[in-house]
Enzyme design. Structure first.
Site, short mmCIF file in Angstrom:
data_model
loop_
_atom_site.label_atom_id
_atom_site.label_comp_id
_atom_site.label_asym_id
_atom_site.label_seq_id
_atom_site.Cartn_x
_atom_site.Cartn_y
_atom_site.Cartn_z
N ASN A 289 0.85 -1.09 -0.03
CA ASN A 289 -0.10 0.00 -0.02
C ASN A 289 0.77 1.31 -0.06
OD1 ASN A 289 -2.38 1.63 0.90
ND2 ASN A 289 -0.88 2.00 2.59
N LEU A 298 5.52 17.42 -16.60
CA LEU A 298 6.85 16.85 -17.09
C LEU A 298 7.64 17.84 -17.46
CD1 LEU A 298 8.31 14.17 -17.67
CD2 LEU A 298 7.05 14.32 -19.73
N ASN A 300 8.72 20.51 -16.02
CA ASN A 300 9.14 21.14 -14.58
C ASN A 300 9.67 20.03 -14.02
OD1 ASN A 300 8.30 23.64 -15.75
ND2 ASN A 300 6.43 23.30 -14.75
N TYR A 354 3.36 9.42 -11.27
CA TYR A 354 2.67 8.53 -10.68
C TYR A 354 1.90 7.70 -11.41
CZ TYR A 354 -1.14 7.89 -6.94
OH TYR A 354 -1.72 7.40 -6.20
N THR A 389 -8.41 11.12 2.20
CA THR A 389 -7.05 10.96 3.01
C THR A 389 -6.36 12.12 3.01
OG1 THR A 389 -5.63 10.24 1.16
CG2 THR A 389 -6.78 8.53 2.19
P1 NAD Z 1 -0.89 8.48 2.76
O1 NAD Z 1 0.02 9.57 2.13
O2 NAD Z 1 -1.89 8.93 3.83
O3 NAD Z 1 -0.13 7.10 3.42
C1 NAD Z 1 1.00 6.74 2.72
C2 NAD Z 1 1.68 5.90 3.82
O4 NAD Z 1 2.71 5.18 3.10
C3 NAD Z 1 2.32 6.73 4.69
O5 NAD Z 1 2.19 6.47 6.14
C4 NAD Z 1 3.70 7.08 4.43
O6 NAD Z 1 4.55 6.96 5.58
C5 NAD Z 1 3.96 5.63 3.83
N1 NAD Z 1 5.09 5.41 2.82
C6 NAD Z 1 5.63 6.55 2.30
N2 NAD Z 1 6.83 5.89 1.47
C7 NAD Z 1 7.09 4.91 2.17
C8 NAD Z 1 8.32 3.95 2.14
N3 NAD Z 1 9.24 4.45 1.33
N4 NAD Z 1 8.54 2.80 2.97
C9 NAD Z 1 7.44 2.53 3.62
N5 NAD Z 1 6.49 3.30 3.84
C10 NAD Z 1 6.13 4.49 3.18
O7 NAD Z 1 -1.59 8.01 1.32
P2 NAD Z 1 -3.00 7.26 1.02
O8 NAD Z 1 -3.89 8.40 0.54
O9 NAD Z 1 -3.33 6.33 2.22
O10 NAD Z 1 -2.67 6.12 -0.06
C11 NAD Z 1 -2.30 4.77 0.09
C12 NAD Z 1 -2.15 4.10 -1.22
O11 NAD Z 1 -3.23 4.11 -2.03
C13 NAD Z 1 -1.05 4.66 -2.03
O12 NAD Z 1 -0.31 3.72 -2.70
C14 NAD Z 1 -1.59 5.74 -2.99
O13 NAD Z 1 -1.04 5.87 -4.39
C15 NAD Z 1 -2.96 4.87 -3.17
N6 NAD Z 1 -4.09 5.96 -3.93
C16 NAD Z 1 -4.71 6.91 -2.84
C17 NAD Z 1 -5.71 7.37 -3.22
C18 NAD Z 1 -6.37 8.65 -2.38
O14 NAD Z 1 -7.36 9.00 -2.88
N7 NAD Z 1 -6.19 8.80 -1.42
C19 NAD Z 1 -6.25 7.15 -4.66
C20 NAD Z 1 -5.54 6.27 -5.40
C21 NAD Z 1 -4.52 5.68 -4.97
#
Ligand code: NAD
Length: 448
Positions: A289, A298, A300, A354, A389
Site C-alpha cells: 500500500n 513533466l 518542470n 505517478y 485521506t
Molecule cells: P498517505 O500519504 O496518507 O499514506 C501513505 C503511507 O505510506 C504513509 O504512512 C507513508 O509514510 C507510507 N510510505 C511512504 N513512503 C514509504 C516508504 N518508502 N516505505 C514505507 N512506507 C512508506 O496515502 P494514502 O492516501 O493512504 O494512499 C495509500 C495508497 O493508496 C498509495 O499507494 C496511494 O498511491 C494509493 N491511492 C490513494 C488514493 C487516494 O485518493 N487517497 C487514490 C488512489 C491511490
C-alpha cells in the site's frame, strides 16, 4: 486513519442543508447519498435478492447463498437484483436483460446491488455467444450511470470451466452482495475455473493468517490493517522509521506489531523476509500500500521526483514480492495485493511519474499473477479513485470538489472502502480471483 480532518467538503455541506437540498433538486444538481457501509450484525443487504436468468449459474447460486432472503418478482422492494446471463448465447437473447431489469430496477432499495453474471467472453463457445457476453459490459456500465441513491452494479464473468458447485465464485458474490462493496461500482471481475474452500466463518475468514501491510501508519494503509485484523489476521504494520508513533498506534489498535521499513531500502525484501520467517514462520498476505505523489508537469519535473515515485510505488512492490517468494516468506496459497490508482488508468495532468508507476502496477499484477499461479499465490490490485485521506486533502479545493462529484455515486470514498476490497482479495476463498484490477471509485468518470 488520516481522514482529511476539517477539509472543506463545501458542496456536501451545502447540499445537506435544507435550502441547499431544495435548490439542488430544483436545478437537477447531484445529491450524494449516504452510502450504507458494513456494520457487524446488520444484514448484508437492504432487502431481499431477486434472482433471475436461466443460465448454468442460477441454481448453484441459490444454494451457495442459502442464508440470504430471496424475493419474488411481484415484491415491491429489492435489496439486490442478480441476473444470470450465462444463458444468453446470441445477440437477440440480450432482450432477456431488458425483460428482467426494466420492470424491477425502479424497486431497488437505496444502496441496493445489481450483479450480472456472464461467461468470460474469450472462453465462450461460439461467435454469437462471445458477442452477447461482451455486450454485458456496455449494459452494466450504463446501468451504473442510471442507478441512483447509492445503488451499484457489477459484472462478474465466470469461466465456463468453473466447477459445478461454484465455490470459486462465492467470496466474490458475498462481497458484492454486501455493504462492504459500497464504493465499488461498474466493475468487471473475471473469476477463473478453480475451486475454493469456504472459510469456517465468513465473519473471520482470515483467522490464523499473517498479513503485512506497508504504509500502515496512516490513511488507507492504517484502515487496511484494521479491516484485516477485524477479519482475524495477525497484522505486521510496516512504514518508514520516521512514521514512529503513528505506526505504533496502528499496530496497537489492531493488536499487531509495528515493523520499521523503508520499502525502497536496498535490503527491504530481505529484512522483511527474515522478520516474517523468524517471528511468524512466514506470511500469508502482503499488501503493497505504501505510495507517494510528487506532482509536477513533466516539463518542470526533476529526476528526484520521477525516481522517488517510481521507487516507492512500483519498483519496491516488484522487488519485495520477488524476495518474499524466493525466500519462502510468502507461503504457497498466499495473497499479493497491490495498490494502483485510477490515475494509472486514466492518466492525470501533473502526474506522469505517478500515472506511469500505477499503470506499471497493473502490468505487475498481470505478469506476476501468471508467474505465481503454480504456487497458488494470487496477485490482484485495487485502483482507488477519490478517497478522503491526507493525500487527497492536499489537492487544491476546486479540483478536490470535482474529484468527489465526477462519479456515479457523486462523492468521495472512505479508506474503509479500499480496505474491504483488499480483504475480499485476501480471503482464502478468493483463490479463483487472480490478475484482477478492481477500481474502488464509485464509477468515476476518469478513465471509465
Ligand atoms: P498517505 O500519504 O496518507 O499514506 C501513505 C503511507 O505510506 C504513509 O504512512 C507513508 O509514510 C507510507 N510510505 C511512504 N513512503 C514509504 C516508504 N518508502 N516505505 C514505507 N512506507 C512508506 O496515502 P494514502 O492516501 O493512504 O494512499 C495509500 C495508497 O493508496 C498509495 O499507494 C496511494 O498511491 C494509493 N491511492 C490513494 C488514493 C487516494 O485518493 N487517497 C487514490 C488512489 C491511490
Amino acid at each position: 486513519m488520516a481522514e482529511a480532518k476539517g477539509a472543506p467538503k463545501l458542496y456536501a455541506q451545502l447540499i445537506s442543508s435544507a435550502p441547499g437540498a431544495f435548490l439542488a433538486k430544483q436545478f437537477g444538481l447531484p445529491q450524494p447519498e449516504k452510502l450504507r457501509r458494513y456494520q457487524p450484525g446488520e444484514p448484508p443487504l437492504p432487502g431481499p435478492v431477486l434472482l433471475g436468468g436461466n443460465g448454468r449459474l442460477v441454481e448453484p447460486i441459490r444454494n451457495l447463498l442459502s442464508d440470504y432472503t430471496f424475493a419474488e418478482p411481484s415484491d415491491t422492494k429489492f435489496g439486490a437484483l442478480v441476473f444470470d446471463a450465462t444463458g444468453i448465447t446470441d445477440p437477440a437473447g440480450l432482450e432477456q436483460l431488458f425483460t428482467f431489469f426494466q420492470p424491477t430496477l425502479r424497486n431497488l432499495a437505496p444502496s441496493g446491488r445489481v450483479v450480472v453474471l456472464g461467461t468470460t467472453p474469450e472462453e465462450a463457445g461460439s461467435v454469437d455467444e462471445r458477442i452477447a457476453q461482451r455486450a454485458l459490459e456496455g449494459f452494466t456500465r450504463s446501468v451504473g450511470k442510471e442507478l441512483r441513491r447509492g445503488a451499484t452494479v457489477q459484472l462478474v464473468y465466470v469461466s465456463p470451466k468453473a466447477a459445478t458447485g461454484l465455490t470459486g465464485v462465492e467470496s466474490t458474490l458475498r462481497f458484492l452482495l454486501s455493504a462492504k462493496s459500497a464504493f465499488v461500482d461498474a466493475q468487471v471481475i473475471r473469476i477463473g475455473e478453480g475451486d475454493a474452500t469456504a472459510p469456517e466463518s465468513w465473519d473471520r475468514p482470515l483467522a490464523g493468517k499473517v498479513a503485512v501491510v506497508t504504509g500502515a501508519a496512516r490513511g488507507i494503509g492504517a484502515t487496511i490493517a484494521e479491516v484485516l485484523a477485524r477479519d482475524g489476521a495477525t497484522v505486521v504494520a510496516a512504514d518508514v522509521p520516521a512514521a514512529g508513533d503513528a505506526l505504533t498506534q496502528t499496530a496497537n489498535k489492531v493488536g499487531g506489531t509495528a515493523f520499521a521499513l523503508d520499502v525502497t531500502a536496498p535490503d527491504a525484501g530481505e529484512k522483511l523476509a527474515a522478520h516474517l520467517l523468524e517471528r511468524h514462520g512466514g506470511a500469508d498476505i502482503i499488501v503493497h500500500n505504501a505510495g507517494i505523489t510528487r506532482d509536477k508537469l513533466l516539463v518542470n519535473m526533476d529526476a528526484a521526483r520521477w525516481n522517488s515515485v517510481m521507487g516507492v510505488n512500483l519498483i519496491a512492490p516488484r522487488k519485495i514480492t520477488d524476495v518474499l517468494v524466493e525466500k519462502g516468506a510468502l507461503k504457497e496459497g498466499g495473497r499479493v495485493i497491490d495498490v494502483s490508482s485510477i490515475a494509472g488508468i486514466a492518466g492525470n495532468r501533473g502526474q506522469t511519474n505517478y500515472g506511469a508507476s500505477k499503470a506499471g502496477v497493473i502490468g505487475l499484477v498481470q505478469a506476476t499473477s501468471e508467474a505465481l499461479a503454480d504456487k497458488k499465490i494470487t496477485v490482484n490490485a485495487v485502483a482507488p479513485g477519490f478517497i478522503e485521506t491526507a493525500m487527497t486533502a492536499a489537492i487544491p479545493v476546486a479540483t478536490r470538489e470535482a474529484g468527489r462529484l465526477m462519479s456515479s455515486l457523486q462523492q468521495g470514498g472512505e479508506t474503509v472502502d479500499v480496505a474491504e476490497t483488499v480483504a475480499w482479495f485476501a480471503n482464502p476463498a478468493s483463490s479463483a480471483v487472480t490478475g484482477q484490477v478492481v477500481r474502488v471509485c464509485g464509477q468515476s468518470m476518469l478513465g471509465a
